[in-house]
Design an enzyme around this catalytic site. Structure first.
Site, PDB file in Angstrom:
ATOM      1  CE  LYS A 100     -29.434  -6.406  78.150  1.00 32.10           C
ATOM      2  NZ  LYS A 100     -28.694  -7.660  78.006  1.00 32.10           N
ATOM      3  CG  HIS A 155     -32.515  -5.505  80.668  1.00 30.06           C
ATOM      4  ND1 HIS A 155     -33.141  -5.144  79.506  1.00 30.06           N
ATOM      5  CD2 HIS A 155     -32.585  -6.870  80.726  1.00 30.06           C
ATOM      6  CE1 HIS A 155     -33.580  -6.234  78.872  1.00 30.06           C
ATOM      7  NE2 HIS A 155     -33.259  -7.291  79.596  1.00 30.06           N
TER       8      HIS A 155
HETATM    9  N1  NAP Z   1     -30.396 -15.146  76.552  1.00 35.61           N
HETATM   10  C1  NAP Z   1     -30.960 -14.875  77.719  1.00 35.61           C
HETATM   11  O1  NAP Z   1     -32.071 -15.344  78.047  1.00 35.61           O
HETATM   12  C2  NAP Z   1     -30.201 -14.017  78.685  1.00 35.61           C
HETATM   13  C3  NAP Z   1     -30.716 -13.772  79.967  1.00 35.61           C
HETATM   14  C4  NAP Z   1     -29.932 -13.053  80.854  1.00 35.61           C
HETATM   15  C5  NAP Z   1     -28.678 -12.579  80.463  1.00 35.61           C
HETATM   16  N2  NAP Z   1     -28.243 -12.818  79.200  1.00 35.61           N
HETATM   17  C6  NAP Z   1     -26.922 -12.412  78.742  1.00 35.61           C
HETATM   18  O2  NAP Z   1     -25.967 -13.262  79.351  1.00 35.61           O
HETATM   19  C7  NAP Z   1     -24.741 -12.560  79.511  1.00 35.61           C
HETATM   20  C8  NAP Z   1     -24.315 -12.614  80.969  1.00 35.61           C
HETATM   21  O3  NAP Z   1     -25.250 -11.867  81.742  1.00 35.61           O
HETATM   22  P1  NAP Z   1     -25.142 -11.769  83.330  1.00 35.61           P
HETATM   23  O4  NAP Z   1     -26.110 -10.735  83.758  1.00 35.61           O
HETATM   24  O5  NAP Z   1     -25.240 -13.136  83.917  1.00 35.61           O
HETATM   25  O6  NAP Z   1     -23.640 -11.220  83.468  1.00 35.61           O
HETATM   26  P2  NAP Z   1     -22.650 -11.190  84.719  1.00 35.61           P
HETATM   27  O7  NAP Z   1     -23.397 -11.316  85.995  1.00 35.61           O
HETATM   28  O8  NAP Z   1     -21.782  -9.992  84.523  1.00 35.61           O
HETATM   29  O9  NAP Z   1     -21.772 -12.516  84.554  1.00 35.61           O
HETATM   30  C9  NAP Z   1     -20.843 -12.657  83.513  1.00 35.61           C
HETATM   31  C10 NAP Z   1     -20.136 -13.991  83.694  1.00 35.61           C
HETATM   32  O10 NAP Z   1     -19.246 -14.146  82.603  1.00 35.61           O
HETATM   33  C11 NAP Z   1     -17.952 -14.447  83.116  1.00 35.61           C
HETATM   34  N3  NAP Z   1     -16.954 -13.949  82.189  1.00 35.61           N
HETATM   35  C12 NAP Z   1     -16.699 -12.666  81.846  1.00 35.61           C
HETATM   36  N4  NAP Z   1     -15.680 -12.627  80.962  1.00 35.61           N
HETATM   37  C13 NAP Z   1     -15.316 -13.924  80.758  1.00 35.61           C
HETATM   38  C14 NAP Z   1     -14.326 -14.545  79.984  1.00 35.61           C
HETATM   39  N5  NAP Z   1     -13.489 -13.828  79.232  1.00 35.61           N
HETATM   40  N6  NAP Z   1     -14.232 -15.897  80.015  1.00 35.61           N
HETATM   41  C15 NAP Z   1     -15.051 -16.647  80.788  1.00 35.61           C
HETATM   42  N7  NAP Z   1     -16.005 -16.106  81.564  1.00 35.61           N
HETATM   43  C16 NAP Z   1     -16.122 -14.761  81.544  1.00 35.61           C
HETATM   44  C17 NAP Z   1     -17.900 -13.781  84.457  1.00 35.61           C
HETATM   45  O11 NAP Z   1     -16.882 -14.406  85.241  1.00 35.61           O
HETATM   46  P3  NAP Z   1     -16.038 -13.567  86.341  1.00 35.61           P
HETATM   47  O12 NAP Z   1     -17.079 -13.035  87.275  1.00 35.61           O
HETATM   48  O13 NAP Z   1     -15.109 -14.551  86.911  1.00 35.61           O
HETATM   49  O14 NAP Z   1     -15.356 -12.475  85.539  1.00 35.61           O
HETATM   50  C18 NAP Z   1     -19.306 -14.078  84.967  1.00 35.61           C
HETATM   51  O15 NAP Z   1     -19.348 -15.387  85.463  1.00 35.61           O
HETATM   52  C19 NAP Z   1     -25.008 -11.140  78.980  1.00 35.61           C
HETATM   53  O16 NAP Z   1     -24.614 -11.066  77.628  1.00 35.61           O
HETATM   54  C20 NAP Z   1     -26.517 -11.013  79.104  1.00 35.61           C
HETATM   55  O17 NAP Z   1     -27.069 -10.064  78.220  1.00 35.61           O
HETATM   56  C21 NAP Z   1     -28.978 -13.528  78.312  1.00 35.61           C
END
Ligand code: NAP
Length: 246
Positions: A144, A140
């Protein structure tokens, strides 16, 4: 449908906002701070309870500690809840299970359709090759947090189920470490902007079988998450996975 996307400013959340907007849904975003993306207003986290009043569904791709708190608010508001966040400890999962007593909760560690197919193929491959050594490698992007990925854990669970045992998950090897029959090697790589790759290798009898899934963009996760939310509206309270929606 009126959709609240929690984590809207994130790498995946941004794609979900675009995908849902493109399908004509009325989207509002939530993140830790207010912002605006794709002409969609993003509200700070504290506003979530207010936004839930008019919501038909919530999609949450944030961090486990945040999703754990959101689960309570979403359950209180009685709104269907799709969770893509990965890396939960026991307590976070308990909060989601509690919520599923009052609302439909659909949690998946991977919203790509190909990964659902991979899980089925893994089970078939492992059952067909009972004596073969098995090793898992996942790659990844360098941002991550959780390791191994939620998808890797789902593949490992599928292997255990097919073998009807719990293989010892060996996370990398170093030094004098010959392989035991009871082991499954788990190898995690973090680099660049890789969207997500999972490869299961089965080797024995002078042959090697590899089963690989590669996400080529985050849009695939966004499309699956929006499909899941559309499907979840109107469902009875309970726990669902992405396979149910497909
Ligand atoms: N299930 C699936 O198919 C799949 C696919 C991809 C990713 N994921 C998972 O999805 C999650 C996010 O991944 P990503 O790569 O998109 O992460 P990312 O780019 O770091 O984005 C995280 C998001 O969460 C927000 N956030 C963080 N802390 C928060 C809080 N306390 N309250 C509300 N919002 C909050 C951030 O907002 P700010 O920027 O304002 O802090 C940002 O919008 C991870 O756990 C990842 O493993 C799952």
């Amino acid at each position: 449908m009126r959709l609240v996307v929690v984590g809207a400013t994130g790498r995946t959340g941004g794609e979900i906002v675009a995908e849902a907007g493109g399908r004509g849904h009325d989207v509002v975003g939530v993140a830790t701070s207010s912002d605006s993306i794709e002409d969609v207003r993003v509200y700070p986290n504290e506003k979530l309870p207010e936004l839930l009043v008019e919501a038909d569904a919530v999609i949450d791709f944030t961090v486990p500690e945040a999703s754990r708190a959101h689960a309570e608010a979403v359950a209180e508001a009685g709104v269907p809840y799709v969770v893509g966040t990965t890396g939960f400890e026991e307590a976070g999962l308990d909060a989601l299970w509690d919520a599923s007593e009052t609302i439909p909760v659909l949690k998946a560690s991977n919203f790509a359709r190909g990964v659902q197919a991979l899980l089925e193929v893994v089970a078939a491959g492992v059952e067909a090759l009972p004596e073969y050594d098995i090793e898992l490698t996942e790659t990844h992007h360098n941002g991550k947090r959780d390791a191994p990925s939620g998808t890797a854990n789902a593949i490992l669970d599928a292997v255990d189920e097919a073998r009807e045992t719990e293989l010892d998950r060996t996370h990398g090897r170093e030094g004098d470490h010959p392989r035991e029959d009871s082991e499954i090697g788990v190898h995690v790589r973090r680099a660049g902007n890789v969207r997500g790759e999972h490869e299961l290798l089965l080797a024995g009898n002078d042959e090697v079988l590899t089963l690989t899934h590669r996400a080529e963009s985050r849009r695939v996760f966004a499309a699956g998450a929006v499909d899941a939310a559309e499907w979840l509206v109107g469902k009875a309270p309970g726990w669902y996975d992405f396979g149910d929606a497909l």
